[in-house]
Design a protein around this motif. Structure first.
Motif, PDB file in Angstrom:
ATOM      1  N   VAL A 193       0.768  -1.236  -0.066  1.00 22.21           N
ATOM      2  CA  VAL A 193      -0.115  -0.089   0.160  1.00 22.21           C
ATOM      3  C   VAL A 193       0.932   1.193  -0.006  1.00 22.21           C
ATOM      4  O   VAL A 193       1.820   1.290   0.936  1.00 22.21           O
ATOM      5  CB  VAL A 193      -1.076   0.015   1.193  1.00 22.21           C
ATOM      6  CG1 VAL A 193      -1.550   1.212   1.205  1.00 22.21           C
ATOM      7  CG2 VAL A 193      -1.848  -1.324   1.129  1.00 22.21           C
ATOM      8  N   HIS A 197       3.298  -1.032   3.831  1.00 16.49           N
ATOM      9  CA  HIS A 197       2.870   0.112   3.840  1.00 16.49           C
ATOM     10  C   HIS A 197       3.972   1.109   3.527  1.00 16.49           C
ATOM     11  O   HIS A 197       4.780   1.352   4.650  1.00 16.49           O
ATOM     12  CB  HIS A 197       1.897   0.656   5.023  1.00 16.49           C
ATOM     13  CG  HIS A 197       1.251   1.897   5.044  1.00 16.49           C
ATOM     14  ND1 HIS A 197       0.980   2.866   6.170  1.00 16.49           N
ATOM     15  CD2 HIS A 197       1.239   2.811   3.752  1.00 16.49           C
ATOM     16  CE1 HIS A 197       0.362   4.066   5.329  1.00 16.49           C
ATOM     17  NE2 HIS A 197       0.508   3.931   4.194  1.00 16.49           N
ATOM     18  N   ASP A 235      -3.330   7.097  10.326  1.00 14.35           N
ATOM     19  CA  ASP A 235      -2.175   6.333  10.442  1.00 14.35           C
ATOM     20  C   ASP A 235      -1.986   6.099  11.943  1.00 14.35           C
ATOM     21  O   ASP A 235      -1.730   5.111  12.508  1.00 14.35           O
ATOM     22  CB  ASP A 235      -0.851   6.985  10.045  1.00 14.35           C
ATOM     23  CG  ASP A 235      -0.791   6.845   8.422  1.00 14.35           C
ATOM     24  OD1 ASP A 235      -1.326   6.285   7.512  1.00 14.35           O
ATOM     25  OD2 ASP A 235       0.039   7.714   7.836  1.00 14.35           O
ATOM     26  N   ALA A 262      -3.592   0.013   4.770  1.00 13.54           N
ATOM     27  CA  ALA A 262      -2.393  -1.150   5.154  1.00 13.54           C
ATOM     28  C   ALA A 262      -2.935  -1.877   6.193  1.00 13.54           C
ATOM     29  O   ALA A 262      -2.914  -3.187   6.325  1.00 13.54           O
ATOM     30  CB  ALA A 262      -1.012  -0.693   5.116  1.00 13.54           C
ATOM     31  N   ASP A 292      -5.656   2.872   8.390  1.00 13.70           N
ATOM     32  CA  ASP A 292      -5.098   3.305   6.962  1.00 13.70           C
ATOM     33  C   ASP A 292      -5.217   2.214   6.258  1.00 13.70           C
ATOM     34  O   ASP A 292      -5.658   0.937   7.069  1.00 13.70           O
ATOM     35  CB  ASP A 292      -3.626   3.463   7.084  1.00 13.70           C
ATOM     36  CG  ASP A 292      -3.147   2.708   8.021  1.00 13.70           C
ATOM     37  OD1 ASP A 292      -2.497   1.748   7.171  1.00 13.70           O
ATOM     38  OD2 ASP A 292      -2.772   2.740   8.856  1.00 13.70           O
ATOM     39  N   SER A 346       2.177  -0.585   9.956  1.00 16.24           N
ATOM     40  CA  SER A 346       0.623  -1.360   9.628  1.00 16.24           C
ATOM     41  C   SER A 346       1.238  -2.622  10.313  1.00 16.24           C
ATOM     42  O   SER A 346       2.100  -3.285  10.460  1.00 16.24           O
ATOM     43  CB  SER A 346       0.809  -1.834   8.244  1.00 16.24           C
ATOM     44  OG  SER A 346       1.774  -2.200   7.490  1.00 16.24           O
TER      45      SER A 346
END
Length: 161
Positions: free
Chosen positions: A121, A150, A130, A137, A135, A161
């Motif tokens: 990702v 990620h 995040d 990922a 997010d 991630s």
């Protein structure tokens, strides 16, 4: 057998992104499948705070305005064409498509269809998503049984991630 690397990105890939992908493919060339959402399904509030965190005050308030869907579709198609052209120029075997709906669900379906061994990702940093691990990922890691990396677009920085 050639491995497939899935790439979910919100914008056109860059040369640093390709450098990162090259390091993932190892000795055997991999097939790269690029997915770019036509709408990023980002919350308006998340987009607002992202712009504020980057000191883009005008953009922050414009994020509350009506979304121009046709612009998003054209931007996604253009980003996909640019990404595939760059991948081909750099010697990758690649294909891709734009997606509608939830981008993580599109990634999950593509992983099932291709038997991909890994997913990447690539996004810009999104402070709110995040921080709270919402997010793409992290969502993909929760849904897929394969490794999800990620990366932040245009850099070698790895997301959490």
């Amino acid at each position: 057998m050639t491995e497939t690397i899935l790439v979910l990105t919100e914008e056109a890939l860059t040369l640093p992104d390709l450098s990162n992908l090259r390091s993932l493919q190892g000795d055997e060339p991999a097939d790269v499948v690029v997915l770019i959402p036509e709408d990023r399904n980002e919350s308006v509030l998340g987009e607002f705070f992202r712009h504020l965190s980057l000191l883009e005050v005008g953009e922050a308030f414009r994020s509350f305005s009506a979304d121009d869907r046709q612009h998003d579709e054209a931007a996604a198609r253009s980003a996909l064409e640019e990404s595939l052209r760059l991948l081909a120029h750099e010697g990758f075997t690649a294909r891709g498509r734009t997606t509608t709906g939830n981008p993580v669900d599109a990634l999950v379906h593509e992983a099932a269809d291709t038997g991909a061994g890994q997913a990447v990702v690539i996004t810009r940093p999104h402070a709110v998503a995040d921080t709270f691990h919402r997010d793409w990922a992290n969502q993909a890691q929760d849904k897929l049984g394969i490794a999800v990396l990620h990366l932040y677009s245009g850099s070698g920085f790895i997301g959490d991630s």
